[in-house]
Design a protein around this motif. Sequence first.
Motif, PDB file in Angstrom:
ATOM      1  N   GLU A 123      54.721  38.797 -58.183  1.00 10.65           N
ATOM      2  CA  GLU A 123      53.359  39.036 -58.654  1.00 10.65           C
ATOM      3  C   GLU A 123      52.991  40.511 -58.567  1.00 10.65           C
ATOM      4  OE1 GLU A 123      48.813  37.352 -57.935  1.00 10.65           O
ATOM      5  OE2 GLU A 123      50.526  36.376 -56.984  1.00 10.65           O
ATOM      6  N   LYS A 124      53.388  41.179 -57.493  1.00 11.81           N
ATOM      7  CA  LYS A 124      53.191  42.627 -57.381  1.00 11.81           C
ATOM      8  C   LYS A 124      54.019  43.138 -56.210  1.00 11.81           C
ATOM      9  CE  LYS A 124      48.872  41.971 -54.779  1.00 11.81           C
ATOM     10  NZ  LYS A 124      47.439  42.318 -54.706  1.00 11.81           N
ATOM     11  N   ALA A 125      54.341  44.422 -56.246  1.00 11.05           N
ATOM     12  CA  ALA A 125      55.106  45.056 -55.162  1.00 11.05           C
ATOM     13  C   ALA A 125      54.841  46.553 -55.208  1.00 11.05           C
ATOM     14  CB  ALA A 125      56.595  44.766 -55.306  1.00 11.05           C
ATOM     15  N   ARG A 126      55.104  47.214 -54.076  1.00 12.49           N
ATOM     16  CA  ARG A 126      54.877  48.653 -53.986  1.00 12.49           C
ATOM     17  C   ARG A 126      56.003  49.277 -53.168  1.00 12.49           C
ATOM     18  NH1 ARG A 126      50.813  52.575 -53.946  1.00 12.49           N
ATOM     19  NH2 ARG A 126      51.110  54.121 -52.328  1.00 12.49           N
ATOM     20  N   LEU A 127      56.780  50.227 -53.610  1.00 12.29           N
ATOM     21  CA  LEU A 127      56.585  50.930 -54.877  1.00 12.29           C
ATOM     22  C   LEU A 127      57.756  50.597 -55.813  1.00 12.29           C
ATOM     23  CD1 LEU A 127      55.031  53.185 -56.493  1.00 12.29           C
ATOM     24  CD2 LEU A 127      56.436  54.822 -55.309  1.00 12.29           C
ATOM     25  N   ARG A 128      58.953  50.991 -55.406  1.00 16.19           N
ATOM     26  CA  ARG A 128      60.119  50.670 -56.228  1.00 16.19           C
ATOM     27  C   ARG A 128      60.677  49.327 -55.796  1.00 16.19           C
ATOM     28  NH1 ARG A 128      65.791  53.957 -56.081  1.00 16.19           N
ATOM     29  NH2 ARG A 128      65.708  53.175 -53.940  1.00 16.19           N
ATOM     30  N   VAL A 129      61.081  48.510 -56.780  1.00 14.93           N
ATOM     31  CA  VAL A 129      61.656  47.188 -56.518  1.00 14.93           C
ATOM     32  C   VAL A 129      63.086  47.153 -57.046  1.00 14.93           C
ATOM     33  CG1 VAL A 129      61.462  44.713 -56.934  1.00 14.93           C
ATOM     34  CG2 VAL A 129      59.399  46.099 -56.769  1.00 14.93           C
ATOM     35  N   GLU A 130      64.010  46.721 -56.199  1.00 17.05           N
ATOM     36  CA  GLU A 130      65.375  46.453 -56.635  1.00 17.05           C
ATOM     37  C   GLU A 130      65.710  45.003 -56.273  1.00 17.05           C
ATOM     38  OE1 GLU A 130      68.119  50.099 -55.673  1.00 17.05           O
ATOM     39  OE2 GLU A 130      66.431  50.059 -54.271  1.00 17.05           O
ATOM     40  N   VAL A 131      66.174  44.227 -57.252  1.00 14.57           N
ATOM     41  CA  VAL A 131      66.523  42.826 -57.043  1.00 14.57           C
ATOM     42  C   VAL A 131      68.040  42.694 -57.090  1.00 14.57           C
ATOM     43  CG1 VAL A 131      66.343  40.480 -57.933  1.00 14.57           C
ATOM     44  CG2 VAL A 131      64.363  42.011 -58.046  1.00 14.57           C
ATOM     45  N   TYR A 132      68.611  42.133 -56.031  1.00 11.37           N
ATOM     46  CA  TYR A 132      70.054  41.905 -55.965  1.00 11.37           C
ATOM     47  C   TYR A 132      70.324  40.408 -55.907  1.00 11.37           C
ATOM     48  CZ  TYR A 132      70.510  46.873 -54.875  1.00 11.37           C
ATOM     49  OH  TYR A 132      70.465  48.239 -54.926  1.00 11.37           O
ATOM     50  N   ARG A 173      64.859  44.754 -52.363  1.00 10.15           N
ATOM     51  CA  ARG A 173      64.683  46.013 -51.630  1.00 10.15           C
ATOM     52  C   ARG A 173      63.440  46.735 -52.140  1.00 10.15           C
ATOM     53  NH1 ARG A 173      68.147  51.547 -52.155  1.00 10.15           N
ATOM     54  NH2 ARG A 173      67.549  52.509 -50.183  1.00 10.15           N
ATOM     55  N   ILE A 174      62.586  47.162 -51.203  1.00  6.08           N
ATOM     56  CA  ILE A 174      61.364  47.894 -51.540  1.00  6.08           C
ATOM     57  C   ILE A 174      61.473  49.317 -50.990  1.00  6.08           C
ATOM     58  CG2 ILE A 174      58.861  48.002 -51.258  1.00  6.08           C
ATOM     59  CD1 ILE A 174      59.753  45.597 -52.858  1.00  6.08           C
ATOM     60  N   THR A 175      61.166  50.307 -51.834  1.00  6.45           N
ATOM     61  CA  THR A 175      61.192  51.704 -51.407  1.00  6.45           C
ATOM     62  C   THR A 175      59.859  52.356 -51.731  1.00  6.45           C
ATOM     63  OG1 THR A 175      63.526  51.749 -52.070  1.00  6.45           O
ATOM     64  CG2 THR A 175      62.518  53.845 -51.496  1.00  6.45           C
ATOM     65  N   ASN A 176      59.295  53.106 -50.780  1.00  8.78           N
ATOM     66  CA  ASN A 176      58.049  53.834 -51.005  1.00  8.78           C
ATOM     67  C   ASN A 176      58.253  55.287 -50.596  1.00  8.78           C
ATOM     68  OD1 ASN A 176      55.415  54.625 -51.446  1.00  8.78           O
ATOM     69  ND2 ASN A 176      54.666  53.834 -49.507  1.00  8.78           N
ATOM     70  N   PRO A 177      58.626  56.159 -51.521  1.00  9.63           N
ATOM     71  CA  PRO A 177      58.911  57.546 -51.157  1.00  9.63           C
ATOM     72  C   PRO A 177      57.637  58.354 -50.943  1.00  9.63           C
ATOM     73  CG  PRO A 177      59.120  57.275 -53.500  1.00  9.63           C
ATOM     74  CD  PRO A 177      58.829  55.910 -52.949  1.00  9.63           C
ATOM     75  N   GLY A 178      57.650  59.203 -49.958  1.00  5.50           N
ATOM     76  CA  GLY A 178      56.592  60.189 -49.800  1.00  5.50           C
ATOM     77  C   GLY A 178      55.227  59.658 -49.454  1.00  5.50           C
ATOM     78  N   GLY A 179      55.134  58.492 -48.844  1.00 11.57           N
ATOM     79  CA  GLY A 179      53.834  57.945 -48.496  1.00 11.57           C
ATOM     80  C   GLY A 179      53.107  58.811 -47.478  1.00 11.57           C
ATOM     81  N   GLN A 180      51.789  58.913 -47.601  1.00  7.93           N
ATOM     82  CA  GLN A 180      50.991  59.681 -46.653  1.00  7.93           C
ATOM     83  C   GLN A 180      49.973  58.770 -45.980  1.00  7.93           C
ATOM     84  OE1 GLN A 180      48.044  62.347 -48.273  1.00  7.93           O
ATOM     85  NE2 GLN A 180      48.350  61.548 -50.336  1.00  7.93           N
ATOM     86  N   ARG A 181      49.520  59.158 -44.785  1.00  8.71           N
ATOM     87  CA  ARG A 181      48.641  58.298 -43.990  1.00  8.71           C
ATOM     88  C   ARG A 181      47.186  58.732 -44.002  1.00  8.71           C
ATOM     89  NH1 ARG A 181      52.397  56.398 -38.843  1.00  8.71           N
ATOM     90  NH2 ARG A 181      54.190  55.802 -40.115  1.00  8.71           N
ATOM     91  N   GLY A 182      46.878  59.851 -44.607  1.00  8.65           N
ATOM     92  CA  GLY A 182      45.497  60.316 -44.653  1.00  8.65           C
ATOM     93  C   GLY A 182      44.905  60.160 -46.041  1.00  8.65           C
TER      94      GLY A 182
END
Length: 230
Positions: free
Chosen positions: A7-16, A50-59
């Motif tokens: 239904e939704k995912a964040r950010l990159r999705v890879e399905v194996y 597999r879910i990948t979220n590059p460069g996430g920030q906390r502020g």
Amino acid sequence: TILLELEKARLRVEVYINESLAGYDLIAETLYKTDISKFIKSGKNRIAIRITNPGGQRGWNDSQTIEWGKIRLIPGHDFGGIGGDIKLTATDPCYVEDVFVKNLLPAQGKNIEVQSIIKNKKDKNQELSLKVDILSVSDNKSVYNKEWKVSVKSDELLNFAQSITVPAAKLWDLENPNLYYCKVTVTGDNTSDTFSQRFGFRTFEVKANEAGEQNYYLNGQRIRIRSAID
């Protein structure tokens, strides 16, 4: 045909599937569907996501775009994962791939355009009956139904679009969130498949009043948008 839907995912999705890459998506937080038929084998199968979220920030501070390989991404917040439902669906080789319901102006006209995609993976053309039912979510009663004849060529997609008016439907608004299912069914040539999409009869507009000021309108009535930040 075996379809895997997130239904939704964040950010990159890879399905194996069984250690083979069967799907890839980089459009965050939108529905993603992939055909995994050729990766499935008889008996036991293993699905890994597999879910990948590059460069996430906390502020909440502004920052520059993020370099990720050869592309640049707008920065986002420091979280990732899968949201909503995960579905595994088996269909005929000829099936309804998607249904979208587009509300049309004028306001309160109860006009919609039903957009449906029919995919034919069979080795011959398909002569089908396509039926649209509009059903109330609350009691499953039909407020509209009609049938059309369609032809789908072998190994092709058919984009079906039809504008309809449903006088018996009730409008969706904040006080009365009336919802309906748009049920599209295709039958014929040893094919049978159904796809239902939930929606509401409602129109959003931005238009000027007599003073030339632009305002928001829901079903023809002015509304004010408020939020905690702005």
